[in-house]
Design a protein around this motif. Structure first.
Motif, PDB file in Angstrom:
ATOM      1  N   CYS A 159      -7.308  -2.861   4.186  1.00 33.62           N
ATOM      2  CA  CYS A 159      -7.231  -1.932   4.116  1.00 33.62           C
ATOM      3  C   CYS A 159      -6.844  -0.772   2.774  1.00 33.62           C
ATOM      4  N   HIS A 210       1.163  -3.933   6.182  1.00 34.58           N
ATOM      5  CA  HIS A 210      -0.197  -2.876   6.933  1.00 34.58           C
ATOM      6  C   HIS A 210      -1.648  -3.993   6.696  1.00 34.58           C
ATOM      7  N   ARG A 258      -2.929  -2.974  -7.251  1.00 39.52           N
ATOM      8  CA  ARG A 258      -2.429  -3.644  -5.563  1.00 39.52           C
ATOM      9  C   ARG A 258      -1.783  -5.076  -5.925  1.00 39.52           C
ATOM     10  N   CYS A 312       0.689  -1.190   0.040  1.00 42.90           N
ATOM     11  CA  CYS A 312      -0.122  -0.025   0.083  1.00 42.90           C
ATOM     12  C   CYS A 312       0.488   1.002  -0.006  1.00 42.90           C
ATOM     13  N   SER A 355       1.188   3.556   2.126  1.00 45.82           N
ATOM     14  CA  SER A 355       0.802   4.200   3.152  1.00 45.82           C
ATOM     15  C   SER A 355       2.081   3.493   3.892  1.00 45.82           C
TER      16      SER A 355
HETATM   17 ZN   LIG Z   1      -2.980   0.739   3.628  1.00 45.49          ZN
END
Ligand SMILES: [Zn+2]
Ligand SMILES: NC(=O)c1ccc[n+]([C@@H]2O[C@H](COP(=O)([O-])OP(=O)(O)OC[C@H]3O[C@@H](n4cnc5c(N)ncnc54)[C@H](O)[C@@H]3O)[C@@H](O)[C@H]2O)c1
Ligand SMILES: [Zn+2]
Length: 378
Positions: A178, A70, A372, A49, A51
């Motif tokens: 997520c 995560h 992704r 991701c 993040s």
């Molecule tokens: Zn994420």
């Protein structure tokens, strides 16, 4: 327990391509026994991701060294003390913010704002304030958002876990921790989109495209997808966007307001992480419009906004963390939409990787080449 993991020792300062500078080191780490209300999870799939990328490139400050990751799914293999509601063999998805269940926010049904969970995440600890990862020299490592999914196994608080039915493929289930929870939640919980309303989605990565799919499932009359990358716009069309627009082009706003809509959209969600993108999302809404921002820009970023538009036009701007979801309820519900064919989020997966190829994966995410990518463990 000794396991293989991807460890980040320094946040920021890594040259691209990451395949050469290797910010993530594949190491053997030692996991301690799970404590009270903790379990060991064998990770089966973990998504990459933005993040995570923001921790690698220094846009998001976290304590180091840290086992990143995560967005993950797996199987419980060992229980600590006092674990209720979970058993060895259960399939789980991780929520990237644990919820304590008894702070004011948890008590009022908003676990996305949990005080104890946020403190633990900021400090790189598990919910109870402990760390369970070290290297062979005894140096302790930090947990990433209570998950640390870029590892063969991890120790997690049960308050980071959601039990799921065994029928779901792990690589798809991981995304619900997520990208899907955030994108879908932003549409239905934060923006509260109702059937027949129009929605603009700005920023078409894994999270933004989940919002496109979510808007379709929720019955949006018009889904306008915006990005500065033309290739993402093509993908958004395949995901169900009714209209696409390159928001970086001059006259993009005029085009949206005059040609694509009659004066603007009802609601917009932004998952790009750039102030220009949020500005575009806000300006695109019509009177009474609601703009939701869920991206995590650099902490120094500032928005310039004319407050009169909030007043005279009754517009609103809302933040969205964790899709404003209650993970234990929303993840199984959103998974059921996937099972019924109403939320085909498997389409988000563009690459399947081995843990060893993780740095190349982050090159692809940074360049916009991938949507992704999922690390699949045997
Ligand atoms: Zn994420
Ligand atoms: N709020 C939350 O709970 C939450 C959860 C997950 C991710 N995030 C954040 O959401 C954001 C998106 O994550 P992702 O994994 O989908 O990222 P991504 O890198 O896959 O996608 C970002 C997209 O934004 C586009 N973009 C960049 N600048 C733009 C601009 N100025 N205008 C329009 N589009 C622009 C890029 O081309 C790309 O397609 C990140 O900031 C991430 O940290 C927030
Ligand atoms: Zn709480």
């Amino acid at each position: 327990m000794r396991v293989k993991a991807a460890v980040l020792h320094q946040s920021g300062g890594h040259k691209r391509p990451y395949k050469d500078s290797k910010p993530l080191q594949i190491e053997e780490i030692i996991l301690e026994k799970p404590g009270k209300e903790e379990v060991i999870v064998q990770i089966k799939a973990a998504g990459l991701c933005h993040s995570d990328l923001s921790v690698i490139d220094g846009n998001r400050i976290r304590p180091m060294p840290m086992v990143l990751g995560h967005e993950a799914s797996g199987i419980i293999v060992e229980l600590g003390e006092d674990v209720k509601g979970f058993e060895v063999g259960d399939h789980v998805v991780f929520a990237f913010l644990p919820s304590c269940g008894h702070c004011d926010y948890c008590m009022s049904g908003r676990p996305a704002l949990c005080d104890t969970g946020a403190k633990a995440n900021n400090e790189g600890m598990l919910l109870n304030g402990d760390r369970k990862i070290k290297n062979e020299n005894g140096e302790e490592y930090f947990h990433h958002l209570g998950v640390s999914g870029f590892a063969e196994y991890t120790v997690a608080s049960v308050y980071s876990l959601v039990k799921i039915e065994k029928e779901y493929p792990f690589e798809v289930a991981a995304l619900f921790g997520c990208a899907v929870m955030t994108g879908m939640g932003a549409v239905v919980h934060t923006a509260k989109l109702t059937a027949g309303e129009s929605l603009l989605v700005v920023g078409l990565g894994g999270v933004g495209l989940s919002a496109v799919l979510g808007a379709k499932a929720a019955g949006a009359s018009q889904i306008i997808a915006a990005d500065v990358s033309d290739s993402k716009l093509v993908v958004a069309k395949e995901f169900g966007a009714t209209d696409i627009i390159n928001s970086g082009e001059e006259c993009a706003m005029d085009k949206l307001k005059q040609r694509i809509t009659r004066g603007g959209v009802d609601k917009s969600v932004e998952f790009a992480g750039a102030m220009a993108a949020l500005d575009f999302a806000f300006n695109a809404t019509k009177k009474g419009g609601v703009t939701v921002t869920g991206a995590l820009p650099h902490p120094d970023a500032r928005l310039s906004l004319n407050p009169l538009t909030l007043v005279g036009q009754e517009k609103s701007l809302k933040g969205c963390y964790l899709g404003s979801c209650v993970p234990a309820i929303d993840i199984p519900n959103f998974l059921a939409l996937y099972r019924n064919g109403n939320l085909p989020v498997d389409k988000l997966i563009t690459h399947r990787l081995k843990l060893e190829d993780i740095n190349e994966g982050f090159d692809r995410l940074a360049s916009g080449e991938a949507i992704r990518q999922v690390i699949v463990f045997d």
